[in-house]
Motif scaffolding. Structure first.
Motif, PDB file in Angstrom:
ATOM      1  N   MET A 150      20.434  80.266  35.980  1.00 41.56           N
ATOM      2  CA  MET A 150      21.235  79.097  36.380  1.00 41.56           C
ATOM      3  C   MET A 150      20.396  78.055  37.091  1.00 41.56           C
ATOM      4  SD  MET A 150      24.959  80.553  37.508  1.00 41.56           S
ATOM      5  CE  MET A 150      24.425  81.942  38.487  1.00 41.56           C
ATOM      6  N   LYS A 151      19.490  78.498  37.943  1.00 41.63           N
ATOM      7  CA  LYS A 151      18.675  77.543  38.712  1.00 41.63           C
ATOM      8  C   LYS A 151      17.609  76.870  37.866  1.00 41.63           C
ATOM      9  CE  LYS A 151      19.676  79.475  43.182  1.00 41.63           C
ATOM     10  NZ  LYS A 151      19.232  79.951  44.461  1.00 41.63           N
ATOM     11  N   ASN A 152      17.236  77.483  36.751  1.00 43.17           N
ATOM     12  CA  ASN A 152      16.228  76.903  35.869  1.00 43.17           C
ATOM     13  C   ASN A 152      16.817  76.194  34.674  1.00 43.17           C
ATOM     14  OD1 ASN A 152      13.912  77.702  37.370  1.00 43.17           O
ATOM     15  ND2 ASN A 152      14.175  79.773  36.612  1.00 43.17           N
ATOM     16  N   SER A 153      18.142  76.182  34.554  1.00 40.18           N
ATOM     17  CA  SER A 153      18.802  75.495  33.445  1.00 40.18           C
ATOM     18  C   SER A 153      19.109  74.062  33.843  1.00 40.18           C
ATOM     19  CB  SER A 153      20.112  76.211  33.089  1.00 40.18           C
ATOM     20  OG  SER A 153      19.851  77.501  32.618  1.00 40.18           O
ATOM     21  N   PRO A 154      19.034  73.151  32.869  1.00 36.62           N
ATOM     22  CA  PRO A 154      19.381  71.765  33.188  1.00 36.62           C
ATOM     23  C   PRO A 154      20.868  71.683  33.552  1.00 36.62           C
ATOM     24  CG  PRO A 154      18.982  72.024  30.837  1.00 36.62           C
ATOM     25  CD  PRO A 154      18.654  73.330  31.496  1.00 36.62           C
ATOM     26  N   LYS A 155      21.182  70.825  34.487  1.00 39.37           N
ATOM     27  CA  LYS A 155      22.576  70.650  34.923  1.00 39.37           C
ATOM     28  C   LYS A 155      23.318  69.809  33.894  1.00 39.37           C
ATOM     29  CE  LYS A 155      21.984  71.408  39.719  1.00 39.37           C
ATOM     30  NZ  LYS A 155      21.953  72.795  39.817  1.00 39.37           N
ATOM     31  N   GLU A 156      24.554  70.253  33.587  1.00 42.08           N
ATOM     32  CA  GLU A 156      25.412  69.489  32.669  1.00 42.08           C
ATOM     33  C   GLU A 156      26.348  68.636  33.501  1.00 42.08           C
ATOM     34  OE1 GLU A 156      27.336  71.791  29.691  1.00 42.08           O
ATOM     35  OE2 GLU A 156      25.611  73.089  29.448  1.00 42.08           O
ATOM     36  N   ARG A 157      26.355  67.384  33.254  1.00 42.75           N
ATOM     37  CA  ARG A 157      27.250  66.467  33.998  1.00 42.75           C
ATOM     38  C   ARG A 157      27.849  65.488  33.041  1.00 42.75           C
ATOM     39  NH1 ARG A 157      26.489  66.456  39.931  1.00 42.75           N
ATOM     40  NH2 ARG A 157      25.137  68.188  40.226  1.00 42.75           N
TER      41      ARG A 157
END
Length: 87
Positions: free
Chosen positions: A80-87
């Motif tokens: 989770m911390k290394n995945s790009p954030k979806e916004r």
């Protein structure tokens, strides 16, 4: 191609000795604690122990299962911390 990859779930093998820990993780996987609005801290241990208390496991087995779930949690946090954030 990126959309196609995102649509396919990741498949992975679970060793038989870890199966019950994975099932427990799945039961508790909506119980994340957050710092602020979007920083995941970890699973709510109270939720995990609450679910464990419903099992017929001895206290020693419950502690072992908790340890297993926390290892799964650690791996999930890394993803989770290394995945790009979806916004």
């Amino acid at each position: 191609e990126a959309e196609e990859k995102a649509a396919k779930p990741d498949l992975f093998e679970v060793l038989p000795e870890n199966w019950e820990a994975v099932r427990l993780f799945e039961r508790c996987c909506h119980q994340w604690r957050y710092k602020g609005l979007d920083e995941v801290m970890g699973l709510d241990v109270t939720a995990i122990t609450s679910v464990l208390s419903l099992s017929q496991l001895s206290p020693e087995q419950q502690l072992e299962r908790l340890d297993q779930v926390q290892l799964i949690e650690y791996g999930a946090l890394l993803v989770m911390k290394n995945s790009p954030k979806e916004r």
